[in-house]
Motif scaffolding. Structure first.
Motif, PDB file in Angstrom:
ATOM      1  N   GLN A 160      33.881  39.595  53.201  1.00  0.00           N
ATOM      2  CA  GLN A 160      34.223  38.807  53.711  1.00  0.00           C
ATOM      3  C   GLN A 160      33.988  38.270  55.558  1.00  0.00           C
ATOM      4  N   GLY A 161      34.741  39.948  55.909  1.00  0.00           N
ATOM      5  CA  GLY A 161      34.754  39.759  57.298  1.00  0.00           C
ATOM      6  C   GLY A 161      33.923  39.319  57.889  1.00  0.00           C
ATOM      7  N   GLY A 162      33.036  39.323  57.745  1.00  0.00           N
ATOM      8  CA  GLY A 162      31.552  39.093  59.433  1.00  0.00           C
ATOM      9  C   GLY A 162      31.868  37.381  58.743  1.00  0.00           C
ATOM     10  N   GLN A 163      31.812  36.665  57.286  1.00  0.00           N
ATOM     11  CA  GLN A 163      32.540  35.410  57.781  1.00  0.00           C
ATOM     12  C   GLN A 163      33.748  34.373  58.093  1.00  0.00           C
ATOM     13  N   ILE A 164      34.701  35.732  57.948  1.00  0.00           N
ATOM     14  CA  ILE A 164      35.968  34.584  58.669  1.00  0.00           C
ATOM     15  C   ILE A 164      35.580  35.330  60.316  1.00  0.00           C
ATOM     16  N   ILE A 165      35.283  35.497  60.764  1.00  0.00           N
ATOM     17  CA  ILE A 165      35.281  36.198  61.748  1.00  0.00           C
ATOM     18  C   ILE A 165      34.175  35.416  62.772  1.00  0.00           C
ATOM     19  N   ARG A 166      33.328  34.995  62.265  1.00  0.00           N
ATOM     20  CA  ARG A 166      32.119  33.716  62.944  1.00  0.00           C
ATOM     21  C   ARG A 166      33.608  32.286  62.545  1.00  0.00           C
ATOM     22  N   ASP A 167      33.326  32.093  61.341  1.00  0.00           N
ATOM     23  CA  ASP A 167      34.186  30.964  61.569  1.00  0.00           C
ATOM     24  C   ASP A 167      35.474  30.682  62.347  1.00  0.00           C
ATOM     25  N   MET A 168      35.931  32.128  62.628  1.00  0.00           N
ATOM     26  CA  MET A 168      37.034  31.618  63.875  1.00  0.00           C
ATOM     27  C   MET A 168      36.495  31.417  65.676  1.00  0.00           C
ATOM     28  N   GLY A 169      35.231  31.249  65.088  1.00  0.00           N
ATOM     29  CA  GLY A 169      33.662  30.675  66.603  1.00  0.00           C
ATOM     30  C   GLY A 169      34.161  32.403  67.413  1.00  0.00           C
ATOM     31  N   ILE A 170      34.445  33.198  66.987  1.00  0.00           N
ATOM     32  CA  ILE A 170      34.168  34.418  67.879  1.00  0.00           C
ATOM     33  C   ILE A 170      32.830  35.075  67.068  1.00  0.00           C
ATOM     34  N   ARG A 171      32.095  35.384  69.208  1.00  0.00           N
ATOM     35  CA  ARG A 171      31.022  35.412  68.818  1.00  0.00           C
ATOM     36  C   ARG A 171      31.116  37.361  68.460  1.00  0.00           C
ATOM     37  N   LEU A 172      29.817  37.071  66.918  1.00  0.00           N
ATOM     38  CA  LEU A 172      29.801  38.399  66.773  1.00  0.00           C
ATOM     39  C   LEU A 172      28.920  39.301  66.485  1.00  0.00           C
ATOM     40  N   GLU A 173      28.052  40.523  67.235  1.00  0.00           N
ATOM     41  CA  GLU A 173      27.253  41.360  67.197  1.00  0.00           C
ATOM     42  C   GLU A 173      27.120  42.112  65.941  1.00  0.00           C
ATOM     43  N   SER A 174      26.580  42.168  64.875  1.00  0.00           N
ATOM     44  CA  SER A 174      26.191  42.854  64.194  1.00  0.00           C
ATOM     45  C   SER A 174      24.703  43.933  64.215  1.00  0.00           C
ATOM     46  N   LEU A 175      24.644  45.106  64.531  1.00  0.00           N
ATOM     47  CA  LEU A 175      23.399  46.223  64.552  1.00  0.00           C
ATOM     48  C   LEU A 175      22.645  46.237  63.432  1.00  0.00           C
ATOM     49  N   ALA A 176      23.331  45.778  61.873  1.00  0.00           N
ATOM     50  CA  ALA A 176      23.058  46.298  60.694  1.00  0.00           C
ATOM     51  C   ALA A 176      23.573  45.386  59.812  1.00  0.00           C
ATOM     52  N   ILE A 177      23.515  44.719  59.068  1.00  0.00           N
ATOM     53  CA  ILE A 177      24.349  43.959  58.120  1.00  0.00           C
ATOM     54  C   ILE A 177      23.347  44.513  56.967  1.00  0.00           C
ATOM     55  N   VAL A 178      24.310  44.787  56.498  1.00  0.00           N
ATOM     56  CA  VAL A 178      23.645  45.214  54.679  1.00  0.00           C
ATOM     57  C   VAL A 178      24.816  44.807  54.109  1.00  0.00           C
TER      58      VAL A 178
END
Ligand code: 5GP
Length: 190
Positions: A160-178
């Motif tokens: 769930q981490g990616g969704q939580i961080i993006r929902d906070m409006g934080i710019r998140l760049e992950s180089l590989a998303i499994v």
């Protein structure tokens, strides 16, 4: 990032409990040629941001952050995990639950090294449930610094981490998303 995804496919090992082991190239033995490319890629993705500090958490984020920092030409600061906090007012502190060790740590950072004038990029090796990153976000908030975004080497997109961080409006760049992993197959998000 194709180079990274190819390497995960070649050398990553899926362990019980949704753990992806990448200790032959990322977080035990470190392939510096690859991590150098990772550092360059973070710089490319955040080149429009006025970063003044890179913040990570010990232990495995530190090496990656240091290599990336050479491209940003800024210092690295890392939050320290500790069993007991002596809250003397000199430290920012928060609590983080470790995904891999199933333990709650106090996490601290000296107030000397982060303040309202700073623009912060967070860097870490993995994003799973988001506890580590949320702890770092807490520290940035407490300091009054501007959070420019977070750079993650491997995001486990099925947690769930990616969704939580993006929902906070934080710019998140992950180089590989499994997106999924089993003993004999691993898929990435496009
Ligand atoms: P989170 O706090 O997002 O749940 O987990 C992030 C932290 O847990 C990372 O800093 C990383 O050290 C560790 N971690 C989470 N998932 C994995 C994994 O699949 N493999 C490895 N090697 N570390 C992981």
């Amino acid at each position: 990032m194709k180079l990274l995804k190819d390497r995960i496919l070649k050398d990553g090992i899926v362990k019980p409990g949704n753990i992806l082991k990448v200790d032959s190239f990322l977080n035990h033995q470190m392939d510096i040629t690859l991590i150098n490319e990772i550092g360059k890629e973070f710089k490319r993705r955040f080149s429009d941001c006025p970063i003044t500090k890179i913040l990570t958490i010990e232990a495995s984020g530190i090496g990656i952050a240091c290599i990336a920092a050479q491209y940003f030409d800024v210092p690295v600061i890392f939050a320290k995990k500790t069993q007991s906090v002596n809250l003397d007012g000199e430290m920012y502190s928060t609590k983080v639950e470790s995904f891999t060790h199933k333990k709650v740590y106090d996490v601290i950072l000296s107030k000397k090294f982060l303040g309202p004038e700073d623009h912060v990029l967070l860097i870490d090796d993995f994003l799973a449930n988001g506890c580590a990153l949320l702890g770092l976000i807490d520290i940035v908030k407490e300091s009054g610094a501007t959070l420019e975004g977070a750079g993650i080497v491997i995001e486990k997109g099925f947690q769930q981490g990616g969704q939580i961080i993006r929902d906070m409006g934080i710019r998140l760049e992950s180089l590989a998303i499994v997106d999924s992993m089993t003993d004999d197959s691993l898929t990435f998000r496009e």
